[in-house]
Write a protein that holds these residues in place. Structure first.
Motif, short mmCIF file in Angstrom:
data_model
loop_
_atom_site.label_atom_id
_atom_site.label_comp_id
_atom_site.label_asym_id
_atom_site.label_seq_id
_atom_site.Cartn_x
_atom_site.Cartn_y
_atom_site.Cartn_z
N SER A 163 -82.16 46.91 -9.40
CA SER A 163 -80.74 47.05 -9.71
C SER A 163 -80.49 46.81 -11.19
CB SER A 163 -79.92 46.08 -8.86
OG SER A 163 -78.56 46.10 -9.25
N LEU A 164 -81.09 45.75 -11.73
CA LEU A 164 -80.93 45.46 -13.16
C LEU A 164 -81.51 46.58 -14.01
CD1 LEU A 164 -79.84 43.26 -15.08
CD2 LEU A 164 -82.14 42.29 -15.10
N LEU A 165 -82.67 47.10 -13.60
CA LEU A 165 -83.28 48.22 -14.32
C LEU A 165 -82.36 49.43 -14.32
CD1 LEU A 165 -85.65 49.77 -15.61
CD2 LEU A 165 -86.59 50.08 -13.31
N ALA A 166 -81.75 49.73 -13.17
CA ALA A 166 -80.83 50.87 -13.10
C ALA A 166 -79.62 50.66 -13.99
CB ALA A 166 -80.40 51.09 -11.65
N THR A 167 -79.13 49.42 -14.09
CA THR A 167 -78.02 49.12 -14.99
C THR A 167 -78.39 49.45 -16.43
OG1 THR A 167 -77.21 47.37 -13.53
CG2 THR A 167 -76.46 47.31 -15.80
N TYR A 168 -79.59 49.04 -16.85
CA TYR A 168 -80.04 49.30 -18.22
C TYR A 168 -80.32 50.79 -18.44
CZ TYR A 168 -80.63 44.66 -20.24
OH TYR A 168 -80.40 43.42 -20.79
N ASN A 197 -74.19 53.33 -10.70
CA ASN A 197 -73.93 53.54 -9.27
C ASN A 197 -75.15 53.20 -8.44
OD1 ASN A 197 -71.14 54.59 -9.11
ND2 ASN A 197 -71.93 56.26 -10.37
N ASP A 198 -76.33 53.60 -8.91
CA ASP A 198 -77.57 53.22 -8.22
C ASP A 198 -77.74 51.70 -8.25
OD1 ASP A 198 -78.04 55.88 -7.84
OD2 ASP A 198 -79.66 56.04 -9.31
N ALA A 199 -77.35 51.09 -9.37
CA ALA A 199 -77.49 49.64 -9.49
C ALA A 199 -76.65 48.91 -8.44
CB ALA A 199 -77.09 49.19 -10.90
N VAL A 200 -75.44 49.39 -8.20
CA VAL A 200 -74.59 48.78 -7.17
C VAL A 200 -75.25 48.93 -5.80
CG1 VAL A 200 -72.39 48.96 -5.94
CG2 VAL A 200 -72.43 49.11 -8.44
N THR A 201 -75.75 50.13 -5.51
CA THR A 201 -76.39 50.38 -4.21
C THR A 201 -77.60 49.48 -4.01
OG1 THR A 201 -75.66 52.70 -4.26
CG2 THR A 201 -77.49 52.14 -2.80
N LEU A 202 -78.42 49.34 -5.02
CA LEU A 202 -79.63 48.51 -4.92
C LEU A 202 -79.27 47.03 -4.74
CD1 LEU A 202 -81.70 50.33 -7.66
CD2 LEU A 202 -82.41 50.09 -5.27
N ALA A 224 -72.28 42.33 -9.75
CA ALA A 224 -71.18 42.23 -10.73
C ALA A 224 -71.54 42.94 -12.02
CB ALA A 224 -70.84 40.77 -11.00
N PHE A 225 -72.80 42.80 -12.49
CA PHE A 225 -73.23 43.50 -13.70
C PHE A 225 -72.99 45.01 -13.58
CE2 PHE A 225 -76.73 40.20 -14.92
CZ PHE A 225 -75.76 39.35 -15.38
N ALA A 226 -73.40 45.56 -12.44
CA ALA A 226 -73.28 47.02 -12.25
C ALA A 226 -71.82 47.44 -12.21
CB ALA A 226 -74.01 47.43 -10.98
N HIS A 227 -70.97 46.69 -11.48
CA HIS A 227 -69.55 47.02 -11.45
C HIS A 227 -68.92 46.95 -12.85
CE1 HIS A 227 -69.21 47.44 -7.18
NE2 HIS A 227 -69.53 46.18 -6.91
N ALA A 228 -69.41 45.97 -13.65
CA ALA A 228 -68.87 45.82 -15.00
C ALA A 228 -69.19 47.04 -15.86
CB ALA A 228 -69.43 44.56 -15.65
N VAL A 229 -70.41 47.57 -15.74
CA VAL A 229 -70.77 48.76 -16.50
C VAL A 229 -69.91 49.95 -16.07
CG1 VAL A 229 -72.64 50.40 -16.99
CG2 VAL A 229 -73.12 47.95 -16.93
N LEU A 230 -69.56 49.98 -14.79
CA LEU A 230 -68.68 51.04 -14.28
C LEU A 230 -67.22 50.81 -14.65
CD1 LEU A 230 -70.28 51.47 -10.74
CD2 LEU A 230 -70.20 53.21 -12.53
N ARG A 231 -66.91 49.67 -15.29
CA ARG A 231 -65.55 49.27 -15.64
C ARG A 231 -64.66 49.13 -14.39
NH1 ARG A 231 -67.56 48.07 -19.90
NH2 ARG A 231 -66.70 48.45 -21.97
#
Length: 436
Positions: free
Chosen positions: A243-248, A253-258, A284-291
């Motif tokens: 998930s963290l890798l997908a965020t970077y 969206n993949d990060a949230v799913t993972l 939370a990190f992934a949602h933050a990137v998605l704003r």
């Protein structure tokens, strides 16, 4: 002149991307160099060496202050970075001439990730395999020694960064794979768990080196190994890394799913509030990137609630999550807010977390100093931002983490609107002295 052996091919997925092709077509070398840095992990000093330029010239090109127009320089860039000539409107380069065994035209031969399947191509690895056949049998003492090695790798990663650990960790993973072939059935389960941990550590080391495709390969291997011996909690751990890798890697969206799938796996393993607290912050990190402010805040609240439930039960948590203490909860919450753009709310949390962190946690402290500087810059606090950025820079020079050094250089680019200000000029001079 750059020799063919000086540089491997660029990742095939980069060469195939629409963004890359457009940057090459328009000869936008600022964007080309940024993509090479971000997607291939080749930093400006190395770009300069490969292309026969000075680091300062590469920096000026990346900042948009200089352009490339002379055909001989463009050809040097094509040859140095292994960019197919047709992509830049050039004739085929000499190194593009295919050998008879090749079936593809126009693209460099892809470089496969390190894996057990490639062992037969390397005589040294063949010798290792042969010698493993006459090693003493695997015992409980062997497992204890392997566990100790894994713990030492994680300590070194935390203190000095993971990039230089890759050869050792991947070699250790290969060795454990050989042991699995000959181990008694009673020890295979524990060996498989160690192999899963080494695969995750290999993925993390490549992630820290910003080689995301290879990192994903090892995380996938770790997930399969942990599934093979039925460790759902460790599967949740690996999914959180993915998930963290997908965020970077620009796939929030993949990060949230993972992250959510990791939470499901952890729930299936019983009541583990500390694990769940960490996993909710990854979400939370992934949602933050998605704003997505609402979802981000909800995930942060769930993380805090689970952390409160975990108090006094730390010994029940698996060893790999015990790093997630109150300080880590504090600073990661601040980073989630910073990613969301809520700088004023994030700054005091990150500052307090940084104050609490131990001096030997150099990679973490460098990373958090970057985020502190970022929140201060968002608020226009230029002096404080430059002070925090210099702390991040000082810590970065003591570790080998392209991920963190990339953040520091990104911060410098965001300071360009203030390029004439004294604090920024001083920081730029410090960067030149430290990073070339």
């Amino acid at each position: 002149m750059t020799r063919p052996e000086d540089h491997r091919a660029l990742p095939p997925e980069l060469l195939a991307s629409a963004e890359w092709r457009e940057a090459c077509r328009s000869r936008d070398f600022a964007r080309v160099f940024r993509l090479v840095k971000i997607k291939a992990g080749i930093y400006p000093s190395r770009i300069a060496a490969l292309c026969g330029m000075t680091p300062s010239r590469v920096g000026e090109i990346m900042a948009g202050r200089r352009a490339l127009a002379h055909i001989d320089v463009i050809e040097r860039v094509a040859d140095g970075l292994r960019i197919p000539g047709a992509m830049l409107g050039l004739a085929h380069r000499p190194w593009e001439i295919p050998v008879p065994a090749r079936t593809e035209e126009g693209l460099p031969e892809p470089v496969p990730p390190v894996s057990e399947q490639s062992q037969h191509t390397d005589p040294a690895k063949d010798l290792d395999s042969l010698l493993a056949l006459v090693d003493a049998p695997v015992t409980r003492s062997t497992l204890t020694a392997l566990h100790s090695s894994v713990e030492d790798y994680w300590r070194r990663d935390n203190s000095h960064g993971g990039a230089t650990l890759r050869p050792a960790v991947v070699g250790h993973l290969r060795y454990v794979g050989q042991l699995l072939d000959s181990a008694e059935s009673g020890l295979r389960h524990d060996l498989q768990a160690i192999a899963a941990e080494l695969a995750r550590l290999s993925g993390w080391a490549y992630f820290d080196a910003r080689q995301y495709s290879t990192a994903r390969t090892y995380f996938t291997q770790a997930l399969k190994l942990s599934h093979g011996h039925g460790d759902r909690l460790f599967m949740a751990n690996v999914l959180s890394c993915m998930s963290l890798l997908a965020t970077y890697d620009g796939n929030p969206n993949d990060a949230v799913t993972l992250a959510c799938r990791a939470q499901d796996a952890a729930r299936g393993a019983g009541d583990q509030p500390l694990v769940m607290s960490m996993l909710h912050l990854r979400e939370a990190f992934a949602h933050a990137v998605l704003r997505d402010a609402r979802s981000c805040h909800q995930a942060v609240d769930r993380s805090r609630d689970q952390y409160e439930r975990s108090r006094g039960r730390e010994a029940e948590a698996p060893s790999w999550v015990r790093y997630f203490d109150e300080t880590k909860l504090l600073v990661d919450t601040g980073i989630a807010y910073a990613r969301l753009g809520e700088a004023a709310r994030a700054e005091p949390l990150i500052a307090e977390g940084l104050r609490r962190e131990k001096a030997d946690q150099q990679r973490g402290r460098a990373f958090h100093a970057y985020w502190l500087a970022s929140t201060q810059l968002q608020q226009g606090k230029l002096n404080q931002a430059c002070t925090s950025a210099e702390l991040a820079l000082n810590l970065t020079t003591a570790i080998d983490s392209p991920r963190v050094s990339g953040h520091v250089q990104e911060l410098h680019r965001r300071m360009l609107p203030y390029a004439g200000e004294a604090p920024v000029l001083a920081f730029e001079q410090r960067m030149r002295d430290s990073l070339g």
